[in-house]
Design a protein around this motif. Structure first.
Motif, PDB file in Angstrom:
ATOM      1  N   LYS A  99       0.844  -1.187   0.000  1.00 23.81           N
ATOM      2  CA  LYS A  99       0.000   0.000   0.000  1.00 23.81           C
ATOM      3  C   LYS A  99       0.887   1.247   0.000  1.00 23.81           C
ATOM      4  O   LYS A  99       1.840   1.353   0.782  1.00 23.81           O
ATOM      5  N   MET A 100       0.561   2.200  -0.891  1.00 23.35           N
ATOM      6  CA  MET A 100       1.458   3.338  -1.081  1.00 23.35           C
ATOM      7  C   MET A 100       1.184   4.427  -0.047  1.00 23.35           C
ATOM      8  O   MET A 100       0.580   5.457  -0.321  1.00 23.35           O
ATOM      9  N   VAL A 101       1.663   4.172   1.161  1.00 21.19           N
ATOM     10  CA  VAL A 101       1.700   5.170   2.236  1.00 21.19           C
ATOM     11  C   VAL A 101       3.122   5.152   2.780  1.00 21.19           C
ATOM     12  O   VAL A 101       3.799   4.111   2.766  1.00 21.19           O
ATOM     13  N   TRP A 102       3.591   6.288   3.250  1.00 19.96           N
ATOM     14  CA  TRP A 102       4.990   6.408   3.677  1.00 19.96           C
ATOM     15  C   TRP A 102       5.373   5.362   4.727  1.00 19.96           C
ATOM     16  O   TRP A 102       6.486   4.829   4.725  1.00 19.96           O
ATOM     17  N   ALA A 103       4.419   5.041   5.612  1.00 16.92           N
ATOM     18  CA  ALA A 103       4.732   4.134   6.719  1.00 16.92           C
ATOM     19  C   ALA A 103       4.966   2.695   6.279  1.00 16.92           C
ATOM     20  O   ALA A 103       5.474   1.881   7.055  1.00 16.92           O
ATOM     21  N   VAL A 139       7.495  -0.864  -8.841  1.00 21.54           N
ATOM     22  CA  VAL A 139       6.770  -0.648  -7.587  1.00 21.54           C
ATOM     23  C   VAL A 139       5.268  -0.728  -7.851  1.00 21.54           C
ATOM     24  O   VAL A 139       4.734   0.022  -8.672  1.00 21.54           O
ATOM     25  N   PHE A 140       4.584  -1.631  -7.161  1.00 22.65           N
ATOM     26  CA  PHE A 140       3.148  -1.821  -7.326  1.00 22.65           C
ATOM     27  C   PHE A 140       2.423  -1.364  -6.059  1.00 22.65           C
ATOM     28  O   PHE A 140       2.737  -1.838  -4.961  1.00 22.65           O
ATOM     29  N   GLY A 141       1.470  -0.448  -6.206  1.00 27.48           N
ATOM     30  CA  GLY A 141       0.722  -0.020  -5.032  1.00 27.48           C
ATOM     31  C   GLY A 141      -0.187   1.159  -5.290  1.00 27.48           C
ATOM     32  O   GLY A 141       0.059   1.965  -6.193  1.00 27.48           O
ATOM     33  N   ASN A 142      -1.244   1.242  -4.490  1.00 25.39           N
ATOM     34  CA  ASN A 142      -2.143   2.391  -4.461  1.00 25.39           C
ATOM     35  C   ASN A 142      -2.222   2.867  -3.024  1.00 25.39           C
ATOM     36  O   ASN A 142      -2.003   2.097  -2.086  1.00 25.39           O
ATOM     37  N   GLY A 143      -2.559   4.119  -2.831  1.00 25.17           N
ATOM     38  CA  GLY A 143      -2.699   4.626  -1.471  1.00 25.17           C
ATOM     39  C   GLY A 143      -2.771   6.129  -1.398  1.00 25.17           C
ATOM     40  O   GLY A 143      -2.597   6.833  -2.403  1.00 25.17           O
ATOM     41  N   GLU A 144      -3.008   6.615  -0.177  1.00 24.90           N
ATOM     42  CA  GLU A 144      -3.214   8.047   0.035  1.00 24.90           C
ATOM     43  C   GLU A 144      -1.972   8.880  -0.306  1.00 24.90           C
ATOM     44  O   GLU A 144      -2.085  10.038  -0.712  1.00 24.90           O
ATOM     45  N   ASP A 145      -0.789   8.283  -0.137  1.00 27.94           N
ATOM     46  CA  ASP A 145       0.453   9.029  -0.380  1.00 27.94           C
ATOM     47  C   ASP A 145       1.046   8.767  -1.759  1.00 27.94           C
ATOM     48  O   ASP A 145       2.208   9.113  -2.013  1.00 27.94           O
ATOM     49  N   ALA A 146       0.282   8.171  -2.648  1.00 26.57           N
ATOM     50  CA  ALA A 146       0.820   7.768  -3.962  1.00 26.57           C
ATOM     51  C   ALA A 146       1.394   8.951  -4.728  1.00 26.57           C
ATOM     52  O   ALA A 146       2.520   8.878  -5.257  1.00 26.57           O
ATOM     53  N   GLU A 197       2.456  11.881  -3.667  1.00 28.36           N
ATOM     54  CA  GLU A 197       3.639  12.447  -3.014  1.00 28.36           C
ATOM     55  C   GLU A 197       4.855  11.544  -3.175  1.00 28.36           C
ATOM     56  O   GLU A 197       5.967  12.021  -3.449  1.00 28.36           O
ATOM     57  N   VAL A 198       4.656  10.243  -3.001  1.00 28.75           N
ATOM     58  CA  VAL A 198       5.765   9.291  -3.148  1.00 28.75           C
ATOM     59  C   VAL A 198       6.340   9.356  -4.559  1.00 28.75           C
ATOM     60  O   VAL A 198       7.563   9.424  -4.756  1.00 28.75           O
ATOM     61  N   GLN A 199       5.478   9.356  -5.545  1.00 30.01           N
ATOM     62  CA  GLN A 199       5.936   9.387  -6.941  1.00 30.01           C
ATOM     63  C   GLN A 199       6.625  10.709  -7.284  1.00 30.01           C
ATOM     64  O   GLN A 199       7.618  10.732  -8.028  1.00 30.01           O
ATOM     65  N   SER A 200       6.120  11.802  -6.714  1.00 30.08           N
ATOM     66  CA  SER A 200       6.729  13.116  -6.962  1.00 30.08           C
ATOM     67  C   SER A 200       8.136  13.185  -6.397  1.00 30.08           C
ATOM     68  O   SER A 200       9.069  13.702  -7.044  1.00 30.08           O
ATOM     69  N   VAL A 201       8.313  12.667  -5.187  1.00 29.51           N
ATOM     70  CA  VAL A 201       9.635  12.675  -4.554  1.00 29.51           C
ATOM     71  C   VAL A 201      10.618  11.816  -5.350  1.00 29.51           C
ATOM     72  O   VAL A 201      11.770  12.209  -5.587  1.00 29.51           O
ATOM     73  N   ALA A 202      10.163  10.636  -5.775  1.00 29.47           N
ATOM     74  CA  ALA A 202      11.040   9.739  -6.535  1.00 29.47           C
ATOM     75  C   ALA A 202      11.455  10.365  -7.866  1.00 29.47           C
ATOM     76  O   ALA A 202      12.616  10.248  -8.295  1.00 29.47           O
ATOM     77  N   LYS A 203      10.519  11.051  -8.502  1.00 29.69           N
ATOM     78  CA  LYS A 203      10.814  11.709  -9.770  1.00 29.69           C
ATOM     79  C   LYS A 203      11.786  12.865  -9.577  1.00 29.69           C
ATOM     80  O   LYS A 203      12.720  13.065 -10.376  1.00 29.69           O
ATOM     81  N   LYS A 204      11.577  13.606  -8.484  1.00 28.69           N
ATOM     82  CA  LYS A 204      12.441  14.745  -8.192  1.00 28.69           C
ATOM     83  C   LYS A 204      13.873  14.302  -7.932  1.00 28.69           C
ATOM     84  O   LYS A 204      14.844  14.990  -8.317  1.00 28.69           O
ATOM     85  N   LEU A 205      14.029  13.146  -7.292  1.00 26.07           N
ATOM     86  CA  LEU A 205      15.362  12.627  -6.973  1.00 26.07           C
ATOM     87  C   LEU A 205      15.941  11.787  -8.107  1.00 26.07           C
ATOM     88  O   LEU A 205      17.053  11.253  -7.974  1.00 26.07           O
ATOM     89  N   ASP A 206      15.187  11.650  -9.173  1.00 22.05           N
ATOM     90  CA  ASP A 206      15.640  10.936 -10.373  1.00 22.05           C
ATOM     91  C   ASP A 206      16.033   9.490 -10.051  1.00 22.05           C
ATOM     92  O   ASP A 206      17.107   9.000 -10.433  1.00 22.05           O
TER      93      ASP A 206
END
Length: 647
Positions: free
Chosen positions: A407-411, A435-442, A444-453
């Motif tokens: 589940k795509m949440v930070w925790a 990475v497979f998952g859905n969730g409330e933080d999806a 944000e998680v994807q944005s951070v990963a993209k930003k960090l390349d």
């Protein structure tokens, strides 16, 4: 509105014109029909008071004429009378107009009267022609419910005291009853929905005990928030059909257990379901024998009702979630975690006889032991067998690299994953992770990963048994918030490598050769490279068995002490034949039991205060279930189920 009835002893008087007779047979069948016998005629043979019926419950339209027939009874202010025949279990009329009737007779009378109300609730769903059948019964709902309320409030069904040592479960069928109560239900694909369902199926498979699975029922508005793919149910029967089909597709056999529902409400803030009302009341007293509370702390945070250990002979709690780890990540997390830790200790001590912790990742709770009592879906073991067979034939079993699913949440490990990949981006050059998952933080998680390349390929969440995942060779799981990661067990069952943290939640998996643990970020890099460069070892028969639900059920029976309890029950079978009951010892409670009883009483008092409930985060109106729950589950109103004294 008619004044509420008052209870007074019967006095001898002249016979009346009619006597309404309810036989025990009609009560057992839930019939609301009454045989009417004029008293100026001889009672027919089928209603013979001395020869045919061992126990008869009577309702009369007047308070007159009972003593002439050797009866005692209770008359209500409205003119109705409840009585029993003076036989082996006579009716006892106490001072201050309190009636104490034989419990089995009263239970059947209450059920018969209340069933009329349930029939009335069904009228809305019937056509005019069908509903006329029930309407013609001329049911006086208000009177019937009041009579039932009088019976329930007289104390006839009182089954325990402050510490309880009472008769509980009726074992005349020679089988014990196990009630599994959990905090979630399919189609919500969470551990507390899936694992208790498998536990119920495999406990019922042994046929040594009757099993009931009690799951939360959500109103339509909450279903839309919780269940995936806009899936909703209009009735509990519809959801039960979905649950059974899902289960049978995976276990390969028809599971013979009962599914019941209790009212629940979804908390958006906590992303969890909170029980509404007294959950224990949805297991009948005759089936109240052994209770398994999945997430006992969660079930009892706001529990305002019967103490579980008073109603059941043996109560086992299974701790699924590391709540303290999640809470620490919130604002003022340290203070909140401190409070929740002590509340968890409080409620598990007050409401459980035994507590099982899936791993040492959870807090240390009273009366607890550590044991993994979860297994994996048989489908995953079949995938592992298929992989082993392909490798024996010299075929390539794995055509893909590494993946992460959750589940795509930070925790759930996403923070740790990104931190590891950022720190060793150069060391893992060319390493790609799906990475497979859905969730409330999806987002944000994807944005951070993209930003960090980072070389992460995000895909929609899917079932771990999906065919598209079978070709991956390595499962990466950096999460340290899990108690026992089901996905890790599933990946091992499918014959894959698992790279996971050296953490108490992964202790059970360390004995498997394909489980590669790391302590430092440098270890993580080394383990990933090792897994990508080699082929996993096929599972042995013993390793496959240890991951199965058969083995998990065996461990559960041992560590919960159910095997000892059931064995003891078998030794006492002869004595049970005489009284048909399972009883607890009537010895004086120990000091520990007295303290536990005091804690339970204090918790009951505090959870009864709505202001205190709301101040600690309870959902408003969850002390009792609401009108929508009454409609969906065909329940009597809370004021009837739990009558208030002093009308």
């Amino acid at each position: 509105m008619m004044a509420m009835p008052t209870c007074t002893p019967l006095k001898k008087a002249n016979p009346v014109s009619q006597l309404h007779i309810l036989t025990m047979q009609s009560l057992e069948e839930g019939s609301s029909k009454q045989s009417i016998v004029p008293l100026n005629r001889e009672i027919p043979k089928e209603h013979d008071m001395n020869d045919t019926l061992s126990e008869v419950s009577l309702l009369a339209t007047d308070a007159q004429g009972f003593e002439a027939y050797g009866l005692r009874g209770l008359t209500c202010g409205c003119g109705s009378v409840i009585a029993t025949k003076r036989i082996r279990k006579p009716c006892i009329i106490a001072s201050n107009s309190i009636l104490a009737m034989a419990a089995d007779i009263c239970d059947k009378i209450v059920e018969a009267l209340c069933s009329k109300r349930r029939n009335q609730l069904l009228l809305r769903s019937l056509s005019p022609g069908e509903s006329s059948i029930l309407e013609n019964e001329n049911i006086n709902d208000e009177l019937d419910l009041r009579i039932a309320s009088v019976l329930q409030s007289t104390g006839h069904c009182y089954e325990g005291g402050f510490w309880t040592n009472s008769v509980k479960h009726d074992s005349t069928d020679r089988k014990r009853h196990v009630a599994i109560v959990t905090t979630a239900s399919l189609p919500w694909m969470t551990g507390t929905a899936v694992n208790p369902l498998f536990r119920a199926a495999y406990l019922a498979k042994t046929a040594k005990q009757n099993v009931t699975l009690l799951v939360p029922w959500l109103c339509k508005s909450d279903q839309e928030l919780v269940y995936p793919n806009n899936l909703t149910f209009s009735s509990p029967e519809e959801q039960e059909f979905y649950i059974r089909n899902w289960l049978e597709e995976r276990v390969g056999f028809k599971a013979d257990f009962k599914i019941s529902f209790y009212p629940g409400k979804f908390s958006k803030e906590r992303r969890s379901i909170i029980p509404a009302g007294d959950t224990s009341q949805f297991i009948s007293s005759k089936d109240a024998d052994i209770a398994i509370l999945e997430e006992p702390e969660h079930l009892n945070w706001y529990h305002h009702g019967r103490r579980w250990t008073d109603k059941f002979n043996h109560v086992v709690g299974i701790v699924h979630t590391n709540y303290l780890e999640y809470i620490k990540r919130e604002k003022n997390g340290a203070l909140q975690a401190f409070l929740v830790k002590h509340v968890n200790n409080w409620v598990t001590r007050a409401y459980c006889h035994k507590v099982l912790r899936l791993s040492a990742a959870t807090q240390d709770l009273p009366k607890s032991v550590i044991c993994n009592v979860h297994g994996v879906n048989p489908k995953f073991l079949k995938v592992g067998e298929k992989v082993a067979a392909e490798r024996e034939l010299g075929q390539q079993a794995f055509s893909k690299g590494a993946y992460f699913l959750g589940k795509m949440v930070w925790a759930k490990g996403y923070r740790e994953l990104i931190d590891l990949l950022v720190k060793h981006k150069n060391d893992l050059e060319g390493f790609k992770l799906d990475v497979f998952g859905n969730g409330e933080d999806a987002h944000e998680v994807q944005s951070v990963a993209k930003k960090l390349d980072l070389n992460l390929n995000f895909l929609k969440g899917r079932d771990h048994a999906d065919d598209s995942l079978h070709g991956y060779k390595v499962f990466i799981n950096p999460s340290v918030s899990d108690v026992l990661c089901t996905a890790t067990a599933e990946a091992l069952a499918m014959g894959k490598f698992v790279v996971c943290a050296d953490h108490p939640s992964n202790e059970f998996f360390r004995s498997f050769p394909n489980c590669l643990t790391y302590k430092t970020p440098e270890d993580f890099v080394a383990r990933v490279k090792e897994a990508m460069a080699n082929e996993p070892q096929p599972l042995t028969h013993e390793q496959r068995y240890n991951l199965s639900w058969e083995a998990a059920t065996q461990r559960f029976m041992e560590y919960s002490e159910l095997d000892r309890i059931l064995e003891k029950s078998g030794d006492n079978a002869e004595s049970s034949k005489t009284n048909g009951k399972v009883t607890k010892s009537v010895s004086m409670p120990s000091l520990t039991e007295m303290v536990d009883g005091g804690l339970a009483f204090a918790h009951y008092c505090l959870t009864g205060n709505e202001i205190l409930r709301l101040s600690t985060g309870a959902i408003p109106g969850t002390r009792d279930y609401d009108k929508q729950h009454c409609k969906d589950l065909h329940l009597l109103p809370p004021q009837v189920e739990n009558p208030i004294y002093g009308w």
